[in-house]
Design a protein around this motif. Structure first.
Motif, PDB file in Angstrom:
ATOM      1  N   GLU A 249      -4.484  10.962   8.984  1.00 47.35           N
ATOM      2  CA  GLU A 249      -3.679  10.112   7.926  1.00 47.35           C
ATOM      3  C   GLU A 249      -3.949   8.741   8.486  1.00 47.35           C
ATOM      4  O   GLU A 249      -3.798   7.900   7.726  1.00 47.35           O
ATOM      5  N   SER A 252      -7.142   8.059   6.466  1.00 47.51           N
ATOM      6  CA  SER A 252      -7.294   8.004   4.787  1.00 47.51           C
ATOM      7  C   SER A 252      -6.309   6.880   4.583  1.00 47.51           C
ATOM      8  O   SER A 252      -6.225   6.623   3.276  1.00 47.51           O
ATOM      9  N   GLY A 253      -5.570   6.335   5.350  1.00 47.55           N
ATOM     10  CA  GLY A 253      -4.782   5.166   4.836  1.00 47.55           C
ATOM     11  C   GLY A 253      -3.445   5.642   4.593  1.00 47.55           C
ATOM     12  O   GLY A 253      -2.406   4.624   4.324  1.00 47.55           O
ATOM     13  N   VAL A 254      -3.016   6.659   4.761  1.00 53.40           N
ATOM     14  CA  VAL A 254      -1.568   7.324   4.674  1.00 53.40           C
ATOM     15  C   VAL A 254      -0.737   6.488   5.715  1.00 53.40           C
ATOM     16  O   VAL A 254       0.377   6.096   5.445  1.00 53.40           O
ATOM     17  N   THR A 256      -0.953   3.879   7.212  1.00 52.77           N
ATOM     18  CA  THR A 256      -0.988   2.366   6.723  1.00 52.77           C
ATOM     19  C   THR A 256       0.031   2.380   5.877  1.00 52.77           C
ATOM     20  O   THR A 256       0.879   1.166   5.744  1.00 52.77           O
ATOM     21  N   ARG A 257      -0.010   3.416   4.770  1.00 49.10           N
ATOM     22  CA  ARG A 257       1.118   3.263   3.706  1.00 49.10           C
ATOM     23  C   ARG A 257       2.702   3.391   4.155  1.00 49.10           C
ATOM     24  O   ARG A 257       3.589   2.768   3.955  1.00 49.10           O
ATOM     25  N   PHE A 258       2.764   4.394   5.285  1.00 51.32           N
ATOM     26  CA  PHE A 258       3.651   4.583   6.033  1.00 51.32           C
ATOM     27  C   PHE A 258       4.433   3.536   6.528  1.00 51.32           C
ATOM     28  O   PHE A 258       5.499   3.080   6.637  1.00 51.32           O
ATOM     29  N   MET A 259       3.313   2.574   7.225  1.00 49.90           N
ATOM     30  CA  MET A 259       3.819   1.378   7.902  1.00 49.90           C
ATOM     31  C   MET A 259       4.504   0.461   6.965  1.00 49.90           C
ATOM     32  O   MET A 259       5.339  -0.490   7.468  1.00 49.90           O
ATOM     33  N   SER A 260       3.915   0.426   5.721  1.00 54.85           N
ATOM     34  CA  SER A 260       4.529  -0.393   4.576  1.00 54.85           C
ATOM     35  C   SER A 260       6.010  -0.086   4.271  1.00 54.85           C
ATOM     36  O   SER A 260       6.686  -0.652   3.341  1.00 54.85           O
ATOM     37  N   MET A 261       6.164   1.292   4.491  1.00 54.10           N
ATOM     38  CA  MET A 261       7.570   1.569   3.950  1.00 54.10           C
ATOM     39  C   MET A 261       8.721   1.602   5.062  1.00 54.10           C
ATOM     40  O   MET A 261       8.533   1.223   6.275  1.00 54.10           O
ATOM     41  N   PRO A 262       9.903   1.447   4.515  1.00 54.12           N
ATOM     42  CA  PRO A 262      11.033   1.344   5.302  1.00 54.12           C
ATOM     43  C   PRO A 262      11.509   2.684   5.747  1.00 54.12           C
ATOM     44  O   PRO A 262      12.423   3.388   5.597  1.00 54.12           O
ATOM     45  N   ILE A 263      10.644   3.144   6.789  1.00 50.48           N
ATOM     46  CA  ILE A 263      10.667   4.271   7.606  1.00 50.48           C
ATOM     47  C   ILE A 263      10.248   3.929   9.120  1.00 50.48           C
ATOM     48  O   ILE A 263       9.167   3.407   9.038  1.00 50.48           O
ATOM     49  N   ARG A 420       0.145   1.569  15.656  1.00 52.67           N
ATOM     50  CA  ARG A 420       0.126   0.687  14.627  1.00 52.67           C
ATOM     51  C   ARG A 420      -1.349   0.499  13.897  1.00 52.67           C
ATOM     52  O   ARG A 420      -2.227   0.823  14.578  1.00 52.67           O
ATOM     53  N   PRO A 421      -1.333   0.475  12.545  1.00 53.34           N
ATOM     54  CA  PRO A 421      -2.829   0.550  11.950  1.00 53.34           C
ATOM     55  C   PRO A 421      -3.568  -0.873  12.165  1.00 53.34           C
ATOM     56  O   PRO A 421      -3.306  -1.824  12.615  1.00 53.34           O
TER      57      PRO A 421
ATOM     58  N   CYS B  55       3.280  -6.878   3.805  1.00 53.91           N
ATOM     59  CA  CYS B  55       3.894  -5.633   3.885  1.00 53.91           C
ATOM     60  C   CYS B  55       4.627  -4.971   4.875  1.00 53.91           C
ATOM     61  O   CYS B  55       4.929  -3.860   5.037  1.00 53.91           O
ATOM     62  N   LEU B  57       2.927  -4.621   7.996  1.00 51.89           N
ATOM     63  CA  LEU B  57       1.967  -3.785   8.877  1.00 51.89           C
ATOM     64  C   LEU B  57       1.796  -4.357  10.155  1.00 51.89           C
ATOM     65  O   LEU B  57       1.596  -3.736  11.000  1.00 51.89           O
ATOM     66  N   MET B  77      13.056  -3.378   7.596  1.00 46.29           N
ATOM     67  CA  MET B  77      13.363  -2.295   6.955  1.00 46.29           C
ATOM     68  C   MET B  77      13.996  -2.678   5.306  1.00 46.29           C
ATOM     69  O   MET B  77      13.707  -2.136   4.477  1.00 46.29           O
ATOM     70  N   LYS B  80      11.198  -4.312   3.568  1.00 49.98           N
ATOM     71  CA  LYS B  80      10.088  -3.376   2.971  1.00 49.98           C
ATOM     72  C   LYS B  80      10.761  -2.484   1.885  1.00 49.98           C
ATOM     73  O   LYS B  80       9.913  -2.104   1.018  1.00 49.98           O
ATOM     74  N   PHE B  85       3.288  -0.365  -1.826  1.00 51.19           N
ATOM     75  CA  PHE B  85       1.931  -0.830  -1.302  1.00 51.19           C
ATOM     76  C   PHE B  85       0.950   0.138  -1.768  1.00 51.19           C
ATOM     77  O   PHE B  85       0.985   1.403  -1.551  1.00 51.19           O
ATOM     78  N   ASP B  89      -7.937   2.378   0.480  1.00 52.80           N
ATOM     79  CA  ASP B  89      -8.233   3.805   0.785  1.00 52.80           C
ATOM     80  C   ASP B  89      -7.280   4.724   0.003  1.00 52.80           C
ATOM     81  O   ASP B  89      -6.209   4.344  -0.542  1.00 52.80           O
ATOM     82  N   ILE B  90      -7.903   6.000  -0.350  1.00 50.48           N
ATOM     83  CA  ILE B  90      -7.123   6.862  -1.267  1.00 50.48           C
ATOM     84  C   ILE B  90      -6.261   7.552  -0.083  1.00 50.48           C
ATOM     85  O   ILE B  90      -6.302   8.507   0.509  1.00 50.48           O
ATOM     86  N   ALA B  91      -4.746   7.043   0.051  1.00 55.88           N
ATOM     87  CA  ALA B  91      -3.836   7.258   0.827  1.00 55.88           C
ATOM     88  C   ALA B  91      -2.932   8.725   0.561  1.00 55.88           C
ATOM     89  O   ALA B  91      -1.855   8.282   0.152  1.00 55.88           O
ATOM     90  N   TYR B 109      11.195   7.472   0.731  1.00 56.95           N
ATOM     91  CA  TYR B 109      12.046   6.106   0.403  1.00 56.95           C
ATOM     92  C   TYR B 109      13.314   6.722   0.133  1.00 56.95           C
ATOM     93  O   TYR B 109      14.000   5.635  -0.505  1.00 56.95           O
TER      94      TYR B 109
END
Lengths: 423, 249
Positions: A249, A252-254, A256-263, A420-421, B55, B57, B77, B80, B85, B89-91, B109
């Motif tokens: 994860e 692959s950048g997943v 990093t995607r998580f870190m940008s989400m409100p979770i 943290r990414p 974002c 991060l 929160m 965001k 985002f 990379d292919i995440a 989400y």
């Protein structure tokens, strides 16, 4: 909470599709427990109860051979195959090739020399060379057998010859008493030891009793010790798929995607822990089923947790959480899957080795014994032994479980801090 | 009522341990809603750091970042929630299907039920993957993966979408589809922040661009106004004029 379940559900779905991972998580530990228990049960039998075949060559051709065969037959764990003296070379070669465990040779004149040695006066005994000249039985071992087994068999042979010697001494005593009585002018013909009331002298009267084995509900054998030990080993191997999944994860950048989400990171880590906690519980259940249902089919004693099922559940949960925490920490510390698999597996094998999974802690050098208290596998194993073998309570095993939980908390905090990414 | 900007960065400083110069050196940037905004700069200029801070991060050392009026440092929160985002990379999860990937990220989400199903169908249609929705991502081509990567960023219907070089390494058809879809999103009022090394693409797509280097903004404006202001033939010439031609490794 829904997010935690969502992450856990995704982890389980991914695992279900990863056949290699399922193999590592369920099949390998089950096979490991089975093989190791079978092997160790056999090793234990070798040092204790299993029938061992011994080639016996009687060059003495007197009565001592019969006494020896009677004595060794009493033990019941050694099968004796008698070969004629002219096949001595052949017998030694067979033992050397591993066809037989050992070869015992009773040299010519051994019986007579023993008889003669019983008549030695105290002056004769002072002359050491005369005392040492007695012919002794000789044993040749298969060079490949374990030292512990060699020592065990040697002890049995020693015991058998002690009985032979004692029988000879009693016979001598009978004759000696008869001749003394005649010397005193009391008319007596030769009296047997039975007539003299000496026959009980050759019986072993003092026998050590294993009290623990008699009072315990569950016999503390190889199965009760091995199944939890290797189940722990299997549980800790979940760090590989878990650490690998987190690493993928991150790469692959997943992540990093998580870190940008409100979770929160907590929810992400908790979801993974929940999924792998279930996996570990299922893994232990599979191993338990094998131990309790399949082992008896193979002639092994059944594994039982009936004495302390709740305590066992606590220990399995503690060990599983510790393994999950360690897996997540590896997932954030390592930068490649090779690192996770190499560092993860080697560190677990080391922790298992010093933790008493492979060799009991009491059999280790003192330095390693001191190190063993730092192994999470040792904490789990000690807790298992406390409840399954030592019949102690939940209270007694809490130390091990608390250490496992503390280890889990430390790993999770570190993983969370380092997750943290990298930018 | 005052119209909120989509993004407001004020005096943002970000340094990394062991590096002499800060990655962002007091950067200020304002992005209005409903436009496609290009963030341009050579390697190491501060594009990725800007995107990472916007974002959530990473946190800024100083300065403020507001997303639709919500301060990132105070309520990350909430700030965001309206963001999408799309990393370079292919995440995605290769062992899950396109639909399963969308469902998983949608649930994270907070989407569920009919709303989630509708959003999944919209995203699959948007990325042209309806036919292959139930096949594992591992069987997808590079272009399909990149389109799904973009679709995942849209699953919750974000108001602001961050794209980090979304067209790297894909074929012309997939690139054209992405361009068309981005324009379509902007037409729907979504703000898109976009980093790219393709100047021609930025000139064609973006209504405003910022050229940054060494953690500072060198120029902001529409591609046309920048070209005119610096008397260049195109945006690429303008870019070289401002950032130089020496290699940045």
């Amino acid at each position: 909470m829904i997010r935690i379940f969502t992450v856990a559900g995704k982890e389980l779905l991914l695992l279900r599709r990863d056949y290699g991972g399922v193999l590592v998580l369920f099949f390998m530990p089950a096979v490991l427990v089975l093989i190791i228990t079978l092997v160790q049960e056999n090793v234990m039998e070798l040092t204790g109860e299993q029938l061992t075949t011994l080639v016996f060559i009687d060059e003495d051709q007197g009565g001592m051979a019969k006494d020896f065969l009677d004595a060794i037959a009493d033990d019941g764990s050694v099968e004796v195959v008698s070969w004629p003296p002219d096949r001595r070379k052949e017998a030694l070669s067979a033992v050397n090739n591993g066809d037989y465990t050992a070869c015992l040779i009773l040299p010519a004149g051994t019986g007579k020399e023993l008889e003669k040695s019983l008549t030695l006066t105290s002056q004769d005994l002072a002359d050491q060379s005369q005392a040492d000249s007695l012919s002794q039985p000789i044993v040749h071992f298969d060079p490949a057998i374990l030292p512990a087994f060699r020592a065990g068999l040697l002890g049995k042979l020693q015991m058998a010859f002690a009985q032979v010697e004692m029988a000879e001494k009693i016979r001598f005593l009978g004759k000696h008493l008869t001749s003394k009585l005649m010397g005193l002018g009391i008319p007596a013909q030769y009296l047997s030891e039975e007539e003299l009331g000496l026959s009980s002298l050759n019986r072993q009267l003092m026998l050590v009793t294993d009290q623990g084995a008699e009072i315990s509900e569950v016999q503390p054998g190889v199965v009760q010790q091995n199944v939890p030990a290797w189940a722990l080993f299997g549980i800790f191997f979940t760090v590989l798929p878990l650490g690998g999944a987190l690493l993928r994860e991150r790469q692959s950048g997943v992540w990093t995607r998580f870190m940008s989400m409100p979770i929160s990171t907590f929810s992400l880590l908790a979801g993974k822990v929940l999924a792998y906690l279930l996996v570990c519980l299922l893994q232990f259940f599979v191993i338990y089923l094998i131990g309790s249902q399949f082992f008896p089919v193979l002639g092994l004693p059944a594994f039982s947790i009936s004495a302390a099922p709740v305590e066992v559940l606590f220990i399995v949960c503690g060990a599983s959480l510790a393994a999950c925490g360690y897996g997540l920490l590896l997932g954030v510390l390592c930068n490649s899957y090779e690192q996770v698999s190499m560092f993860g597996s080697i560190s677990i094998v080391i922790a298992a080795a010093i933790g008493g999974i492979m060799v009991p802690v009491y059999a280790m050098p003192e330095t390693l014994q001191r190190l063993s208290v730092f192994s999470p596998l040792n904490w789990g194993l000690t807790a298992f032994h406390d409840v399954l073998i030592r019949d102690e309570s939940l209270w007694a095993m809490q130390g091990g479980v608390l250490r496992l939980l503390l280890f889990f908390c430390c790993c999770i905090v570190l993983a969370w801090r380092m997750s943290r990414p990298k930018l | 009522m005052q119209d909120l900007g989509a993004i407001e960065m004020r005096g943002v400083v970000k340094s990394y341990p062991g590096q002499e110069k800060p990655a962002l050196n007091g950067m200020s940037l304002s992005v209005p809603q409903g436009i496609l905004f290009g963030l341009l700069g050579p390697n190491g200029a501060g594009k990725s750091t800007s995107l990472a801070l916007l974002c959530g991060l990473a946190g800024a050392d100083s300065g403020t970042i507001d997303i639709l009026g919500r301060r990132m440092a105070i309520d990350a929160m909430a700030a965001k929630q309206p963001l999408g985002f799309v990393p370079q990379d292919i995440a995605l999860y290769d062992n899950l299907s396109g639909r399963e990937n969308l469902r998983f990220f949608g649930r994270l989400y907070g989407l569920k039920g009919e709303e989630l199903r509708e959003r999944i169908e919209f995203c699959l249609h948007f990325s042209g993957l309806t036919e292959r929705a139930d096949q594992p991502v591992s069987t997808y081509s590079g272009g399909m993966k990149r389109r799904l990567n973009l679709a995942v960023g849209l699953i919750h219907g974000p108001e602001i979408l961050f794209l980090d070089e979304p067209t790297v390494g894909i074929d012309a058809q997939s690139r054209q589809l992405i361009h068309d879809q981005l324009q379509h999103l902007v037409d729907q009022g979504i703000t898109i922040i976009y980093t790219t090394h393709y100047m021609e693409e930025a000139e064609q797509l973006c209504s405003r661009v910022a050229i940054i280097d060494e953690g500072e903004i060198l120029a902001v404006g529409s591609p046309k106004s920048l070209i005119e202001e610096h008397k260049c033939r195109n945006l690429e010439e303008c870019f070289f004029l401002l950032t130089g031609k020496e290699l940045r490794d």
